[in-house]
Design an enzyme around this catalytic site. Structure first.
Site, PDB file in Angstrom:
ATOM      1  CG  ASP A 186      -1.998   1.039   1.184  1.00 39.55           C
ATOM      2  OD1 ASP A 186      -1.696   2.195   0.786  1.00 39.55           O
ATOM      3  OD2 ASP A 186      -3.142   0.719   1.537  1.00 39.55           O
ATOM      4  CG  HIS A 230      -9.888  -3.529  -8.486  1.00 40.39           C
ATOM      5  ND1 HIS A 230      -9.438  -3.603  -9.786  1.00 40.39           N
ATOM      6  CD2 HIS A 230      -9.533  -4.706  -7.896  1.00 40.39           C
ATOM      7  CE1 HIS A 230      -8.846  -4.774  -9.986  1.00 40.39           C
ATOM      8  NE2 HIS A 230      -8.882  -5.456  -8.856  1.00 40.39           N
ATOM      9  CG  HIS A 278      -8.459  -2.528  -1.879  1.00 49.78           C
ATOM     10  ND1 HIS A 278      -9.506  -1.968  -2.566  1.00 49.78           N
ATOM     11  CD2 HIS A 278      -8.110  -1.626  -0.934  1.00 49.78           C
ATOM     12  CE1 HIS A 278      -9.779  -0.777  -2.068  1.00 49.78           C
ATOM     13  NE2 HIS A 278      -8.966  -0.543  -1.066  1.00 49.78           N
TER      14      HIS A 278
HETATM   15 ZN   LIG Z   1      -9.986  -2.409 -11.389  1.00 49.86          ZN
END
Ligand SMILES: [Zn+2]
Length: 145
Positions: A33, A95, A97
């Site tokens: 990250d 998205h 994660h």
């Molecule tokens: Zn994506």
């Protein structure tokens, strides 16, 4: 592989932007990250653009959590934290994660979750949920599916 052009994680998967990869398997990628809570904070993402972790296919689910476990083992070995916290998001970057954060007593993440537990104990609407009758009703709703 379904990707979304303006998604930063899809760009990382396509190798179109810089990332700090720490592990990979067929369907998932583990990266650092770049706004870490602590050194060694990693993200594990599916290679396909999926908004929420519970919308992953069974194969993606196995891939993602298998890589998360392998990555957590690396974090544990390198940083020797008390444990590696895990939670799944998809809100700020749409998205899904998995966050993997080496966690030590009284570090910022530990304090955050302690504060969250304090919040959990106070509001009236949550007090109602703790009652046995409410817990029975909630469990019945979930069992019925
Ligand atoms: Zn994506």
């Amino acid at each position: 592989m379904a990707v979304k052009e303006d998604c930063i994680f899809c760009k990382i998967v396509m190798n179109e932007t810089k990332s700090y990869c720490v592990g990979e398997n067929v369907l998932s990628l583990a990266i650092l990250d770049i706004n870490p809570f602590s050194e060694g904070h990693c993200l594990v993402i599916p290679k396909r653009h999926v908004l929420w972790w519970h919308d992953l296919t069974e194969e993606e689910n196995q891939s993602l959590f298998s890589l998360a476990k392998a990555t957590a083992a690396k974090i544990k070995k390198v940083y020797k934290p008390d444990f590696v916290a895990m939670y799944a998001r998809g809100r700020r970057i749409p998205h899904t994660h998995i966050f993997l954060v080496p966690t030590f007593k009284s570090d910022p993440l530990d304090r955050f979750f302690n504060a969250l537990e304090g919040f959990q104990e106070s509001p009236d609407m949550l007090v109602e949920l703790k009652k046995s009758k409410s817990l029975e009703k909630t469990a019945a709703k979930l069992r019925s599916l």
